[in-house]
Design a protein around this motif. Structure first.
Motif, mmCIF file in Angstrom:
data_model
loop_
_atom_site.group_PDB
_atom_site.id
_atom_site.type_symbol
_atom_site.label_atom_id
_atom_site.label_comp_id
_atom_site.label_asym_id
_atom_site.label_seq_id
_atom_site.Cartn_x
_atom_site.Cartn_y
_atom_site.Cartn_z
ATOM 1 N N GLY A 85 0.794 -1.234 0.000
ATOM 2 C CA GLY A 85 0.000 0.000 0.000
ATOM 3 C C GLY A 85 0.812 1.262 0.000
ATOM 4 N N ARG A 86 2.092 1.156 -0.291
ATOM 5 C CA ARG A 86 2.941 2.350 -0.240
ATOM 6 C C ARG A 86 4.172 2.144 -1.116
ATOM 7 N NH1 ARG A 86 3.603 -0.609 4.406
ATOM 8 N NH2 ARG A 86 5.743 -1.245 4.881
ATOM 9 N N GLN A 87 4.798 3.272 -1.466
ATOM 10 C CA GLN A 87 6.011 3.235 -2.271
ATOM 11 C C GLN A 87 6.819 4.489 -1.977
ATOM 12 O OE1 GLN A 87 7.119 0.879 -4.218
ATOM 13 N NE2 GLN A 87 8.761 1.878 -5.346
ATOM 14 N N GLY A 88 8.132 4.337 -1.841
ATOM 15 C CA GLY A 88 8.994 5.485 -1.670
ATOM 16 C C GLY A 88 9.284 6.152 -2.999
ATOM 17 N N GLU A 93 7.233 9.141 1.274
ATOM 18 C CA GLU A 93 6.549 7.846 1.244
ATOM 19 C C GLU A 93 5.119 8.118 0.818
ATOM 20 O OE1 GLU A 93 7.232 4.196 3.759
ATOM 21 O OE2 GLU A 93 5.404 4.997 4.700
ATOM 22 N N LEU A 94 4.665 7.380 -0.212
ATOM 23 C CA LEU A 94 3.383 7.668 -0.828
ATOM 24 C C LEU A 94 2.465 6.460 -0.776
ATOM 25 C CD1 LEU A 94 4.782 9.437 -4.003
ATOM 26 C CD2 LEU A 94 3.879 10.546 -1.949
ATOM 27 N N GLU A 95 1.199 6.721 -0.519
ATOM 28 C CA GLU A 95 0.175 5.684 -0.648
ATOM 29 C C GLU A 95 -0.016 5.371 -2.133
ATOM 30 O OE1 GLU A 95 -4.650 5.161 0.013
ATOM 31 O OE2 GLU A 95 -3.612 6.864 0.941
ATOM 32 N N VAL A 96 -0.197 4.112 -2.456
ATOM 33 C CA VAL A 96 -0.480 3.707 -3.830
ATOM 34 C C VAL A 96 -1.716 2.823 -3.848
ATOM 35 C CG1 VAL A 96 1.943 3.840 -4.546
ATOM 36 C CG2 VAL A 96 1.019 1.666 -3.730
ATOM 37 N N SER A 97 -2.326 2.715 -5.025
ATOM 38 C CA SER A 97 -3.482 1.843 -5.191
ATOM 39 C C SER A 97 -3.550 1.439 -6.648
ATOM 40 C CB SER A 97 -4.774 2.562 -4.778
ATOM 41 O OG SER A 97 -5.287 3.329 -5.855
ATOM 42 N N GLY A 133 0.425 11.747 -7.198
ATOM 43 C CA GLY A 133 0.919 13.078 -6.867
ATOM 44 C C GLY A 133 2.419 13.135 -6.728
ATOM 45 N N CYS A 134 3.117 12.058 -7.091
ATOM 46 C CA CYS A 134 4.542 11.952 -6.772
ATOM 47 C C CYS A 134 5.375 13.087 -7.357
ATOM 48 C CB CYS A 134 5.096 10.595 -7.199
ATOM 49 S SG CYS A 134 5.033 10.241 -8.965
ATOM 50 N N LEU A 135 5.164 13.439 -8.621
ATOM 51 C CA LEU A 135 5.988 14.488 -9.236
ATOM 52 C C LEU A 135 5.728 15.837 -8.574
ATOM 53 C CD1 LEU A 135 5.681 13.624 -13.041
ATOM 54 C CD2 LEU A 135 7.493 12.959 -11.455
ATOM 55 N N LEU A 136 4.464 16.193 -8.468
ATOM 56 C CA LEU A 136 4.119 17.490 -7.879
ATOM 57 C C LEU A 136 4.597 17.590 -6.441
ATOM 58 C CD1 LEU A 136 2.660 20.203 -7.969
ATOM 59 C CD2 LEU A 136 0.546 18.991 -7.366
ATOM 60 N N LEU A 137 4.340 16.568 -5.643
ATOM 61 C CA LEU A 137 4.692 16.630 -4.223
ATOM 62 C C LEU A 137 6.200 16.647 -4.017
ATOM 63 C CD1 LEU A 137 1.974 14.237 -2.776
ATOM 64 C CD2 LEU A 137 1.956 16.745 -2.866
ATOM 65 N N ALA A 138 6.939 15.931 -4.859
ATOM 66 C CA ALA A 138 8.403 15.975 -4.744
ATOM 67 C C ALA A 138 8.921 17.376 -5.026
ATOM 68 C CB ALA A 138 9.034 14.970 -5.694
ATOM 69 N N LEU A 160 -6.541 10.114 -3.773
ATOM 70 C CA LEU A 160 -5.344 9.492 -3.207
ATOM 71 C C LEU A 160 -4.190 10.489 -3.161
ATOM 72 C CD1 LEU A 160 -3.992 5.946 -3.830
ATOM 73 C CD2 LEU A 160 -2.475 7.893 -4.127
ATOM 74 N N ALA A 161 -4.003 11.263 -4.238
ATOM 75 C CA ALA A 161 -2.932 12.257 -4.262
ATOM 76 C C ALA A 161 -3.132 13.288 -3.162
ATOM 77 C CB ALA A 161 -2.873 12.929 -5.635
#
Length: 289
Positions: A85-88, A93-97, A133-138, A160-161
């Protein structure tokens, strides 16, 4: 000390890891020892180091049941990130689905390229096809004065993002909405990011089963030539970018020339292309003329 000791007592950590490793190896899962440890540690709610320290410790029945279910799903090639349920990604650390692509280290090249062109203090950032949201949040994590908007076609992905923004202390500087690329947006941005679907439709069935069978097809399928999403994005960029603004688009293998041609035809300037750690041209930087 081996983590795959089949000589350990039945029902022990070592015995569970031994059997799981054998099953994972038979299913052609890479790194079966590591994956067995990850799954059992998650099921037991302990650190992996605890498994190595006490291989003869018993696995409690509730944890054994959780482990069995997670192992069954992994043997069906469901991605490990979905099981956990997550990925770095980057420093987050981000929730994934299953509604989103799993963030990959290759995409960190987009973040590096974005930070190189985004003014500091940062301005307004748009992420098209935001997923987790990984790109934006990073980018926001590195530019404390920037504000960002993430758009995704799937309402579940946008929600989720937003949870990922909150979990990483960025909710006050990020907004997420469901929409069809940029059609619901007005206003201009200093930076536009996107990791669009770019795989040719005919190539998707040949991808590794973790991707082809489990990650969302809408986030993979780029049409017959893999360029459908790029056509829509570059056509919108002249109306989205500030006069000095830039866009950073993730590329698939060998797509630099084709996407550059689309961008130039739309009146955009090519600022360069950043490679990922594997040497693949991954992050195309475009600028408003």
């Amino acid at each position: 000390m081996s983590d795959l000791s089949c000589a350990d007592p039945a029902g022990s950590v070592g015995a569970f890891l031994c059997r799981a490793g054998q099953h994972l190896r038979a299913a052609a899962i890479e790194n079966p020892r590591m994956e067995a440890r990850l799954l059992l540690a998650e099921a037991m709610g302990v650190d992996q180091s605890a498994l190595l320290r006490e291989p003869r410790a018993p696995v409690p029945p509730p944890a054994a049941a959780r482990f069995g279910e997670m192992l069954r799903r992994r043997l069906a090639h469901e991605p490990m990130a979905f099981l956990l349920g997550r990925q770095g990604f980057w420093t987050l650390e981000l929730e994934v689905s299953p509604e989103t692509l799993i963030p990959r280290a290759d995409s960190e090249a987009i973040v590096e390229a974005a930070l190189a062109v985004l003014p500091s203090p940062g301005g307004r950032v748009l992420d098209l096809g935001t997923g987790t949201g990984c790109l934006l949040l990073a980018v926001l994590s590195e530019r404390p004065d920037a504000f960002g908007v993430g758009v995704d076609l799937a309402p579940g992905a946008a929600a989720l993002a937003a949870r990922n923004a909150a979990a990483n202390g960025l909710a006050g500087r990020a907004a997420f909405l469901a929409g069809d690329w940029a059609t619901a947006l007005s206003g201009r941005f200093d930076l536009v990011l996107s990791n669009p679907p770019y795989i040719e439709s005919a190539a998707i069935p040949g991808l590794m089963p973790e991707v082809a069978a489990h990650e969302p097809a809408r986030a993979l399928d780029g049409g017959v030539d893999g360029l459908d999403a790029y056509r829509r994005i570059v056509a919108a960029l002249p109306d989205l970018l500030q006069p000095q603004g830039c866009a950073v688009l993730e590329l698939g293998l060998g797509q630099r020339a084709a996407v550059s041609a689309l961008a130039e035809a739309a009146g955009l300037a090519i600022r360069g292309c950043h490679a990922d750690l594997g040497g693949v041209e991954r992050a195309l930087v475009l600028a408003a003329r």
